[in-house]
Enzyme design. Structure first.
Site, PDB file in Angstrom:
ATOM      1  N   ASP A 240       7.619   1.196   0.336  1.00 56.19           N
ATOM      2  CA  ASP A 240       7.716   0.239   0.306  1.00 56.19           C
ATOM      3  C   ASP A 240       9.133   0.678  -0.933  1.00 56.19           C
ATOM      4  O   ASP A 240       9.557  -0.706  -1.640  1.00 56.19           O
ATOM      5  CB  ASP A 240       6.756  -0.592  -0.384  1.00 56.19           C
ATOM      6  CG  ASP A 240       6.380  -0.843   0.455  1.00 56.19           C
ATOM      7  OD1 ASP A 240       6.150  -1.326   2.320  1.00 56.19           O
ATOM      8  OD2 ASP A 240       4.955  -1.510   0.099  1.00 56.19           O
TER       9      ASP A 240
ATOM     10  N   HIS B 111      -0.060  -4.498   1.558  1.00 54.94           N
ATOM     11  CA  HIS B 111       0.496  -3.680   1.929  1.00 54.94           C
ATOM     12  C   HIS B 111      -0.624  -2.044   1.426  1.00 54.94           C
ATOM     13  O   HIS B 111      -1.745  -2.632   0.680  1.00 54.94           O
ATOM     14  CB  HIS B 111       1.881  -2.695   1.996  1.00 54.94           C
ATOM     15  CG  HIS B 111       2.620  -3.338   2.453  1.00 54.94           C
ATOM     16  ND1 HIS B 111       4.310  -2.859   2.224  1.00 54.94           N
ATOM     17  CD2 HIS B 111       2.506  -4.836   4.057  1.00 54.94           C
ATOM     18  CE1 HIS B 111       5.048  -3.664   3.156  1.00 54.94           C
ATOM     19  NE2 HIS B 111       3.506  -4.896   4.060  1.00 54.94           N
TER      20      HIS B 111
ATOM     21  N   SER C 179       3.762  -6.722   9.634  1.00 59.79           N
ATOM     22  CA  SER C 179       3.827  -5.353   8.455  1.00 59.79           C
ATOM     23  C   SER C 179       2.515  -4.615   8.822  1.00 59.79           C
ATOM     24  O   SER C 179       2.442  -3.422   8.430  1.00 59.79           O
ATOM     25  CB  SER C 179       4.849  -5.385   7.222  1.00 59.79           C
ATOM     26  OG  SER C 179       3.433  -5.649   6.277  1.00 59.79           O
TER      27      SER C 179
END
Length: 180
Positions: free
Chosen positions: A123, A96, A57
């Site tokens: 998210d 992230h 990701s």
């Protein structure tokens, strides 16, 4: 049966003093590792000073298997920073980027919204039910550096536990049969 026979003979010939010495040495190694981990926690201010990137990701910046070194400072999190966070109900931390920051006027607390660089959407689907923002207590640390590919050892041992057990068994045999 040459190697196995020799190993069994070596184990049988061990004296109680040798076994205790080796057990104490192994205990000291484990204790040293725990002390180093706790020291890193104190120095970095993060509950987990080192994490492994487990998915794609964050590509191309971080690849699966990279190790991230975290640091947690008192400064508020800002958009663009890469953070590692826990979500209520999930055991595995997520790496992230912060894409939005919302500062509450009444308390001054900062809420953040994150997104993986390689993901199409934010998210919010990963957060707990009805949770729209991450609060400060969700954030474990900020990425301060990384080591590429070294985390693959952890990934392989997690995904293929038999390899972990073989490695632990081999190391245990090595400790037991060493003559030092």
């Amino acid at each position: 049966m040459g190697w196995i026979g020799e190993t069994m003979d070596s184990i049988k010939s061990l004296q109680i003093r040798q076994v205790l010495t080796q057990a104490i040495s192994l205990g000291m190694i484990v204790t040293s590792a725990l002390i180093i981990w706790k020291a890193l926690m104190c120095i970095t201010g993060s509950e987990s000073p080192v994490v492994v990137v487990l998915s794609e990701s964050m590509e191309p910046g971080f690849k699966r298997g990279d190790i991230l070194f975290l640091h947690m400072s008192k400064d508020p999190v800002r958009a663009g920073e890469i953070v590692v966070f826990n979500v209520d109900g999930r055991d595995i931390p997520i790496v992230h980027r912060v894409i939005k920051v919302h500062e509450r006027q009444d308390t001054g607390e900062v809420d953040v919204l994150t997104k993986g660089d390689n993901n199409n959407k934010d998210d919010r689907v990963l957060y707990a039910h009805r949770q729209l923002w991450l609060q400060q207590h969700h954030i474990m640390g900020r990425a301060a550096g990384f080591l590429p590919y070294v985390g693959w050892v952890t990934i392989i041992m997690t995904e293929k536990p038999i390899i972990k057990y073989i490695l632990i068994g081999a190391l245990g045999l090595l400790v037991i049969t060493s003559k030092d």
